[in-house]
Design a protein around this motif. Structure first.
Motif, mmCIF file in Angstrom:
data_model
loop_
_atom_site.group_PDB
_atom_site.id
_atom_site.type_symbol
_atom_site.label_atom_id
_atom_site.label_comp_id
_atom_site.label_asym_id
_atom_site.label_seq_id
_atom_site.Cartn_x
_atom_site.Cartn_y
_atom_site.Cartn_z
ATOM 1 N N GLU A 1 10.342 2.579 12.363
ATOM 2 C CA GLU A 1 10.578 1.273 11.750
ATOM 3 C C GLU A 1 9.366 0.907 10.921
ATOM 4 O O GLU A 1 8.248 1.356 11.218
ATOM 5 N N LYS A 2 9.550 0.096 9.854
ATOM 6 C CA LYS A 2 8.358 -0.401 9.132
ATOM 7 C C LYS A 2 8.476 -1.879 8.839
ATOM 8 O O LYS A 2 9.515 -2.381 8.410
ATOM 9 N N SER A 3 7.437 -2.614 9.159
ATOM 10 C CA SER A 3 7.309 -4.034 8.810
ATOM 11 C C SER A 3 5.832 -4.258 8.515
ATOM 12 O O SER A 3 5.010 -4.359 9.433
ATOM 13 N N GLU B 1 10.380 6.211 3.084
ATOM 14 C CA GLU B 1 11.414 7.005 2.405
ATOM 15 C C GLU B 1 11.066 8.490 2.396
ATOM 16 O O GLU B 1 11.944 9.334 2.525
ATOM 17 N N TYR B 2 9.784 8.823 2.281
ATOM 18 C CA TYR B 2 9.383 10.238 2.365
ATOM 19 C C TYR B 2 9.749 10.776 3.757
ATOM 20 O O TYR B 2 10.254 11.880 3.908
ATOM 21 N N LEU B 3 9.465 9.963 4.771
ATOM 22 C CA LEU B 3 9.723 10.393 6.149
ATOM 23 C C LEU B 3 11.214 10.575 6.422
ATOM 24 O O LEU B 3 11.628 11.483 7.136
ATOM 25 N N CYS C 1 0.820 -1.225 0.000
ATOM 26 C CA CYS C 1 0.000 0.000 0.000
ATOM 27 C C CYS C 1 0.848 1.267 0.000
ATOM 28 O O CYS C 1 0.332 2.366 0.185
ATOM 29 N N GLY C 2 2.172 1.103 -0.178
ATOM 30 C CA GLY C 2 3.043 2.279 -0.222
ATOM 31 C C GLY C 2 3.860 2.461 1.049
ATOM 32 O O GLY C 2 4.305 3.567 1.355
ATOM 33 N N THR C 3 4.086 1.365 1.761
ATOM 34 C CA THR C 3 4.822 1.463 3.031
ATOM 35 C C THR C 3 6.267 1.923 2.827
ATOM 36 O O THR C 3 6.798 2.684 3.634
ATOM 37 N N ARG C 4 6.884 1.476 1.732
ATOM 38 C CA ARG C 4 8.268 1.900 1.470
ATOM 39 C C ARG C 4 8.308 3.387 1.124
ATOM 40 O O ARG C 4 9.152 4.127 1.621
ATOM 41 N N ALA C 5 7.359 3.806 0.273
ATOM 42 C CA ALA C 5 7.303 5.230 -0.103
ATOM 43 C C ALA C 5 7.135 6.075 1.159
ATOM 44 O O ALA C 5 7.861 7.058 1.361
ATOM 45 N N LEU C 6 6.212 5.681 2.023
ATOM 46 C CA LEU C 6 5.959 6.450 3.246
ATOM 47 C C LEU C 6 7.225 6.559 4.086
ATOM 48 O O LEU C 6 7.579 7.639 4.573
HETATM 49 P P1 A3P Z 1 2.984 -1.244 -7.225
HETATM 50 O O1 A3P Z 1 4.386 -1.716 -7.352
HETATM 51 O O2 A3P Z 1 1.994 -2.304 -7.359
HETATM 52 O O3 A3P Z 1 2.666 -0.067 -8.113
HETATM 53 P P2 A3P Z 1 4.930 -1.319 -0.525
HETATM 54 O O4 A3P Z 1 6.125 -0.412 -0.388
HETATM 55 O O5 A3P Z 1 4.080 -1.301 0.694
HETATM 56 O O6 A3P Z 1 5.313 -2.669 -1.005
HETATM 57 O O7 A3P Z 1 3.992 -0.673 -1.628
HETATM 58 C C1 A3P Z 1 4.371 -0.666 -2.991
HETATM 59 C C2 A3P Z 1 3.483 0.315 -3.709
HETATM 60 O O8 A3P Z 1 3.805 1.643 -3.345
HETATM 61 C C3 A3P Z 1 3.642 0.307 -5.201
HETATM 62 O O9 A3P Z 1 2.812 -0.687 -5.712
HETATM 63 C C4 A3P Z 1 3.234 1.721 -5.612
HETATM 64 O O10 A3P Z 1 1.946 1.774 -6.185
HETATM 65 C C5 A3P Z 1 3.199 2.477 -4.296
HETATM 66 N N1 A3P Z 1 3.918 3.757 -4.297
HETATM 67 C C6 A3P Z 1 3.493 4.857 -3.640
HETATM 68 N N2 A3P Z 1 4.340 5.862 -3.820
HETATM 69 C C7 A3P Z 1 5.333 5.415 -4.614
HETATM 70 C C8 A3P Z 1 6.504 6.011 -5.158
HETATM 71 N N3 A3P Z 1 6.816 7.271 -4.893
HETATM 72 N N4 A3P Z 1 7.295 5.250 -5.953
HETATM 73 C C9 A3P Z 1 6.966 3.971 -6.217
HETATM 74 N N5 A3P Z 1 5.877 3.342 -5.722
HETATM 75 C C10 A3P Z 1 5.070 4.058 -4.925
#
Ligand code: A3P
Length: 271
Positions: A81-83, A37-39, A30-35
Motif C-alpha cells: 500500500e502507499k500513502s 507502479e514499478y512494483l 518524491c516518486g511514490t506513484r512511480a515506485l
Molecule cells: P513532478 O511531477 O514534479 O515531476 P509522487 O508520485 O510521490 O507524487 O511523485 C511525483 C514525482 O514522481 C514527479 O514529480 C516525477 O518527478 C517523479 N517520477 C519518478 N518517476 C516517474 C515516472 N516514471 N513518470 C512520471 N513521474 C515520475
C-alpha cells in the motif's frame, strides 16, 4: 474429480484480502506513484490503486476495514500500500508497528528543493494562486525561509525519519532515491525486489525512457509494443522560480540534508 474440487476450494479460500506486508510511507512528490507502479509490474505484488490513508485519516475504521481495501492475493504474493503522508504524520509509526512489527517500509526521497517545487506545481494545477515565495518565505522577512511552512516542513527528512527509528530498525526501511527512479529504474527495482525477498523479475526490459515525457514509461511485459507512462499529474512541468528564493531554499536545506545523509549513511548529492 472430487479431489480436484477440494483443491479448487482450497485455492479459492487462499485467494483473499490481506493486510499489507509492505508500505510505501512517503515522501509526497518524491516518486511514490512511480515506485508503486514499478512494483505492480511484478507478478508477486498486488496493491490497491488509490491511496488508502488508513493510518493517518481512517484509523478509527479499524484494521478489518483496512484489510478490505486491499485486493485479493495468493499466499505467495506481497500486498503493498502507499500513502505518502504517513511519513510526516505523528503517531503513524506506532500504529503501523501495532499492526505488524515486521512490515517492510519503503521511503522514496528526493532533493527537498525540487520536492517543494513539485508540491507547489501540484497546488498551481489545482487552481491555487499563491506564489512559491509566499508559501515558503517568512511573511515578516522575505529573505528567510519559514520553517513552519507546510511544504518546507515535509522536506525536513531527518526530523521525520527519527520518529520512525523509535519504532523500526533502519534495516526495515528501504530508502529509494527519487532521482534514480527516473534515471535508473531497473537499479532501484533490483534493490526493492531484494528487500522484499522477491525474485528479480523487473529489470531494464520493463522500462522505456520516453524522451518526450522525460520519464521512464512501463511495459506490462517486456514484449509489449506500447509502454504506458504515468498519467499527466506525474512529471508535470515545473513553474519558474525566482532564483533568490531557490538559492535561499537550497541554503536552508543544506545542513538538514547533511544531517539526513549522516543518519541514513547515504549521500544523495542534492543541491
Ligand atoms: P513532478 O511531477 O514534479 O515531476 P509522487 O508520485 O510521490 O507524487 O511523485 C511525483 C514525482 O514522481 C514527479 O514529480 C516525477 O518527478 C517523479 N517520477 C519518478 N518517476 C516517474 C515516472 N516514471 N513518470 C512520471 N513521474 C515520475
Amino acid at each position: 474429480r472430487k479431489g480436484s474440487k477440494k483443491r479448487n476450494r482450497k485455492r479459492t479460500t487462499d485467494f483473499m484480502r490481506r493486510l499489507p506486508q509492505a508500505i510505501i510511507i512517503g515522501v509526497k512528490k518524491c516518486g511514490t506513484r512511480a515506485l508503486l507502479e514499478y512494483l505492480r509490474l511484478h507478478p508477486k505484488v498486488v496493491a490497491p490503486g488509490p491511496e488508502i490513508h488508513f493510518f493517518d485519516r481512517s484509523y478509527n475504521k479499524g484494521l478489518e476495514w483496512y484489510r478490505k481495501q486491499m485486493p485479493k492475493s495468493l499466499p505467495e504474493q506481497v500486498t503493498v500500500e502507499k500513502s505518502p503522508s504517513y511519513f510526516i504524520t505523528p503517531g503513524v509509526p506506532q500504529r503501523i508497528k501495532n499492526m505488524s512489527s515486521s512490515v517492510k517500509l519503503l521511503l522514496a526521497v528526493r532533493d527537498p528543493v525540487q520536492r517543494a517545487i513539485s508540491d507547489h506545481a501540484q497546488s498551481l494545477s489545482n487552481g491555487k494562486i499563491r506564489t512559491l515565495e509566499e508559501r515558503v518565505m517568512k511573511e515578516t522577512n522575505k529573505r528567510e525561509v519559514d520553517p513552519e511552512s507546510y511544504i518546507v516542513k515535509i522536506g525536513m527528512y531527518a526530523r521525520h525519519y527519527r520518529q520512525w527509528l523509535v519504532h523500526f530498525p533502519k534495516s526495515q526501511i528501504l530508502l529509494v532515491s527519487g532521482e534514480e527512479l527516473v534515471t535508473d529504474p531497473a537499479k532501484v527495482m533490483a534493490d526493492v525486489q531484494k528487500f522484499l525477498n522477491l525474485e528479480e523479475v523487473i529489470n531494464e526490459d520493463y522500462f522505456f525512457f520516453n524522451e518526450t515525457k522525460g520519464f521512464p514509461c512501463l511495459k506490462r511485459d517486456p514484449n509489449e509494443a506500447v509502454p504506458k507512462c504515468l498519467d499527466g499529474s506525474k512529471g508535470r512541468p515545473h513553474p519558474n522560480v525566482d532564483p533568490v528564493v531557490l538559492e535561499t531554499l537550497r541554503r536552508y536545506y543544506k545542513p538538514l540534508n547533511e544531517e539526513f545523509y549522516k543518519l541514513v549513511g547515504t549521500d544523495f548529492h542534492w543541491s
